[in-house]
Scaffold this active site. Structure first.
Site, PDB file in Angstrom:
ATOM      1  N   ALA A  63      20.472   8.022 -28.868  1.00 30.85           N
ATOM      2  CA  ALA A  63      19.743   8.895 -28.347  1.00 30.85           C
ATOM      3  C   ALA A  63      18.365   9.016 -27.608  1.00 30.85           C
ATOM      4  O   ALA A  63      17.879   8.809 -27.475  1.00 30.85           O
ATOM      5  CB  ALA A  63      19.946  10.352 -29.612  1.00 30.85           C
ATOM      6  N   GLY A 108      21.058   6.624 -32.807  1.00 30.91           N
ATOM      7  CA  GLY A 108      22.831   7.277 -32.460  1.00 30.91           C
ATOM      8  C   GLY A 108      23.372   5.694 -31.865  1.00 30.91           C
ATOM      9  O   GLY A 108      25.366   6.130 -31.884  1.00 30.91           O
ATOM     10  N   GLU A 111      25.109   4.450 -35.130  1.00 29.47           N
ATOM     11  CA  GLU A 111      26.042   5.681 -35.716  1.00 29.47           C
ATOM     12  C   GLU A 111      26.818   6.087 -34.961  1.00 29.47           C
ATOM     13  O   GLU A 111      27.995   6.328 -35.839  1.00 29.47           O
ATOM     14  CB  GLU A 111      25.543   6.967 -36.392  1.00 29.47           C
ATOM     15  CG  GLU A 111      23.609   7.190 -36.924  1.00 29.47           C
ATOM     16  CD  GLU A 111      22.998   8.465 -36.149  1.00 29.47           C
ATOM     17  OE1 GLU A 111      22.609   8.365 -35.300  1.00 29.47           O
ATOM     18  OE2 GLU A 111      23.093   9.053 -37.038  1.00 29.47           O
ATOM     19  N   GLU A 131      15.077   6.558 -36.952  1.00 31.44           N
ATOM     20  CA  GLU A 131      14.748   7.835 -37.198  1.00 31.44           C
ATOM     21  C   GLU A 131      13.471   8.143 -37.744  1.00 31.44           C
ATOM     22  O   GLU A 131      12.551   8.601 -37.303  1.00 31.44           O
ATOM     23  CB  GLU A 131      15.875   8.603 -37.728  1.00 31.44           C
ATOM     24  CG  GLU A 131      17.111   8.761 -36.910  1.00 31.44           C
ATOM     25  CD  GLU A 131      17.893   7.095 -36.143  1.00 31.44           C
ATOM     26  OE1 GLU A 131      17.638   6.844 -37.722  1.00 31.44           O
ATOM     27  OE2 GLU A 131      19.190   7.920 -35.446  1.00 31.44           O
TER      28      GLU A 131
END
Ligand code: DAK
Length: 263
Positions: A63, A108, A111, A131
């Site tokens: 992200a 992300g 993910e 993270e």
């Protein structure tokens, strides 16, 4: 679209996240464009999707940390929902999605690859959930999908230590199905997608649904899900042509692509 490109190659759609200056990091605009791209896929003429990143360095480096750094709690939640909705749309999309992971797949990025049905990667791919080092938990399903794919012990080790793993280790733990030299990755993804596209499309869609939905429930319920989706294939052109081709013992016909028929 600024950050997503879509190319149709026969029955196969190739979605490319195209923000190479930021290593294809997911900001709000990328998520919105990806959502709109999925909505625009023609389900009558497409049988499999490939998701990849632009360039030869990164699939998706996570992200967008710059955008996230200033979010309030409410904005963080809204950003998380936007991501989760798109990721879930990919996961439950009626067509199989192959992630062709061509480099970094961090946070992300890891993910989103796990929201796809199948992951294959290039030999320079790096996977990780960094993270906790940024003071957050994985927020786009990482704690859930990684544990389901590679087992709770390995997922916890990767997530708690924030350690990145290389392609060979991702293959060894079952996070990816195969590793290819970078220059061969897209051909391999297209070949796999074409192999799926040759099969009966309603049957393939029902298999995806059966596997996904069945994994969420116990075996007694899962078998019922399979029965219903099995029954659903009958009286379709897929089933008639598929079995007919076999019974006619015509090898050419056996390979013939079954036409799509709306149910
Ligand atoms: N966000 C924004 N920009 C990024 C980025 C990212 N994740 N990753 C790379 N970039 C940008 C860099 O800032 C740099 O930009 P310029 O300085 O050139 O303008 C450019 O891409 C090239 O990166 P580097 O210069 O750093 O390239 P290197 O080869 O030296 O290093 C790297 C590559 C991938 C090792 C490094 O860039 C890196 O560590 N990137 C960050 C990786 C990372 O930590 N990703 C995980 C992000 S956390 C949530 C839902 C989801 C999430 C969070 C919350 N909610 C529910 C609210 C998800 C979180 C994450 O994904």
């Amino acid at each position: 679209m600024e950050f997503i490109t879509y190319e149709q190659d026969g029955f196969v759609g190739v979605i490319t996240i195209n923000r190479p200056k930021a290593l294809n990091a997911l900001n709000s605009q990328v998520l919105e464009e990806l959502d709109a791209t999925l909505d625009a896929v023609d389900l009558n003429t497409t049988r499999a999707l490939i998701l990849t990143g632009a360039g030869d360095k990164s699939f998706v480096a996570g992200a967008d940390i710059g955008e996230m750094s200033t979010l309030t709690k409410a904005e963080g939640e809204a950003f998380g929902k936007k991501g989760n909705d798109v990721f879930r749309k990919l996961e439950t999309f009626p067509l199989p999605v192959i992630a062709a992971v061509n480099g970094f797949a961090l946070g992300g990025g890891c993910e989103i690859s796990m929201s796809c049905d199948i992951r294959i990667c290039s030999d320079n791919a790096i996977f990780g959930q960094p993270e906790v080092g940024l003071g957050i938990t994985p927020g786009f399903g990482g704690t859930q999908r990684l544990a389901r794919l590679v087992g709770a012990g390995m997922a916890k080790q990767m997530i708690y230590t924030a350690r990145n793993i290389k392609a060979d280790e991702a293959y060894r733990i079952g996070l990816v199905n195969a590793v290819y030299p970078q220059e061969e990755l897209m051909d391999a993804a297209k070949k796999m997608a074409a192999g799926i596209a040759m099969q009966a499309p309603i049957a393939v869609r029902n298999c995806k649904k059966a596997i996904n939905d069945g994994l969420d429930v116990d075996m007694d319920q899962a078998i019922v899900i399979e029965e219903k989706l099995f029954g659903d294939c009958f009286e379709t052109e897929d089933q008639r042509a598929g079995m007919g081709n076999f019974l006619e013992k015509d090898k050419e016909k056996k390979l013939k692509v079954v036409p799509f028929q709306n149910k």
